[in-house]
Design an enzyme around this catalytic site. Structure first.
Site, PDB file in Angstrom:
ATOM      1  N   VAL A 174       0.980  -1.212  -0.163  1.00 49.48           N
ATOM      2  CA  VAL A 174      -0.160   0.036   0.120  1.00 49.48           C
ATOM      3  C   VAL A 174       1.107   1.443   0.077  1.00 49.48           C
ATOM      4  CG1 VAL A 174      -1.913   1.100   1.183  1.00 49.48           C
ATOM      5  CG2 VAL A 174      -1.673  -1.291   1.452  1.00 49.48           C
ATOM      6  N   SER A 175       0.692   2.001  -0.981  1.00 45.66           N
ATOM      7  CA  SER A 175       1.366   3.367  -1.052  1.00 45.66           C
ATOM      8  C   SER A 175       2.930   3.140  -0.887  1.00 45.66           C
ATOM      9  CB  SER A 175       1.050   4.230   0.151  1.00 45.66           C
ATOM     10  OG  SER A 175       1.400   5.600  -0.205  1.00 45.66           O
ATOM     11  N   TRP A 176       3.481   3.741   0.018  1.00 45.69           N
ATOM     12  CA  TRP A 176       4.982   3.559   0.424  1.00 45.69           C
ATOM     13  C   TRP A 176       5.365   1.882   0.306  1.00 45.69           C
ATOM     14  CZ3 TRP A 176       7.611   0.991   3.897  1.00 45.69           C
ATOM     15  CH2 TRP A 176       9.343   0.975   4.037  1.00 45.69           C
ATOM     16  N   THR A 198      -0.070   3.089  -4.971  1.00 50.58           N
ATOM     17  CA  THR A 198       1.389   3.331  -5.247  1.00 50.58           C
ATOM     18  C   THR A 198       1.667   3.862  -6.454  1.00 50.58           C
ATOM     19  OG1 THR A 198       3.213   2.300  -4.666  1.00 50.58           O
ATOM     20  CG2 THR A 198       1.941   0.737  -5.800  1.00 50.58           C
TER      21      THR A 198
END
Length: 277
Positions: free
Chosen positions: A107-109, A133
């Protein structure tokens, strides 16, 4: 065994020492023999924040850990890169008794870390899910006003500030429902000391674009159409560059895995359980 007070999702939390780095690790035991789902969380995010999504996954076994300097994992003495975290993750899986493949969701980072792990350990990663992401520094950035609020971890340490900026940061359902921000804040644990800076350092200068086309994993790219932090175009780039990728767009913002858990978890479940082509 720990049971979340807000779900019937059983979560077992343990501490592991891996070459001097202590990790706080949570596991959920599913009801079938399929590979477990390893989750890499977003920047500054402790593992409790994904509980609504994990609960909605039903019978999928899940592994997640607090990144060093986040939640219950102590901050290391020196900074780290994604290659270091990938190696630690490989060792953790072995300690947990998983010597073969796992599925990976980032998720994301954590989506950037998931890409790096899949690249370095292709025999470990069976299927890949990339949520909210990007391909790293060569991404199409969000608004400067939004990114400026992300540089410091104040939203994790100041609940009032979170209420002020949360809607602009996360978009989607968080613009319309203040109770989502309140619930999110209740589960947050402020990053430890230098932990947030170390996460920023880990991703600084990193990009997956040169080798995205070499990834062999069947991949599901998921993204919200109202994501102020990571614009949707980045998901389209990932889906276009990864050979066996499918793009799934949801009418929501950056944290759709949480705000729309009951809708997106079945999509992930079907992807993980579908027959290999």
């Amino acid at each position: 065994m720990y049971m979340s007070p807000e779900s019937d999702c059983r979560m077992q939390i343990r501490l592991f020492d891996l070459d001097g780095q202590t990790l706080r690790v949570a596991t959920w035991q599913g009801s079938d023999a399929s590979p477990p789902l390893l989750i890499f969380n977003g920047i500054g995010a402790n593992l409790e924040l994904v509980e609504p999504f994990v609960a909605a996954l039903d019978d999928v076994s899940v592994i997640i850990f607090d990144v060093p300097g986040v939640g219950g994992s102590p901050t290391p003495v020196v900074p780290y890169r994604f290659s270091t975290l990938s190696a630690v993750t490989d060792k953790l899986l072995s300690r947990l008794g998983y010597d073969g493949e796992v599925d990976v969701l980032g998720v994301s980072w954590g989506g950037a870390l998931a890409q790096h792990f899949a690249h370095l350990y292709p025999r470990r990663c069976r299927r890949l899910v990339l949520a909210a992401t990007s391909p790293g520094v060569l991404m199409v950035p969000g608004k400067l006003s939004v990114l400026a609020k992300m540089i410091r971890p104040r939203r994790y340490t100041d609940p009032t500030y979170m209420q002020e900026v949360g809607a602009d940061l996360y978009g989607g359902a968080y613009r319309r429902d203040a109770s989502l921000l309140e619930a999110h804040s209740r589960h947050m644990q402020p990053p430890r000391g230098r932990g947030y800076l170390y996460q920023l350092f880990a991703v600084s200068g990193w990009t997956s674009l040169p080798w995205l086309g070499t990834l062999r994993q069947t991949t599901l790219v998921m993204h919200g159409n109202d994501d102020p932090i990571v614009p949707l175009i980045n998901a389209k780039i990932l889906a276009a560059r990864i050979r066996q990728a499918t793009l799934y767009v949801i009418d929501d913002g950056h944290l759709f895995l949480i705000s729309r858990a009951n809708e997106v978890a079945p999509v992930v479940h079907r992807f993980l359980r579908q027959e290999t082509r």
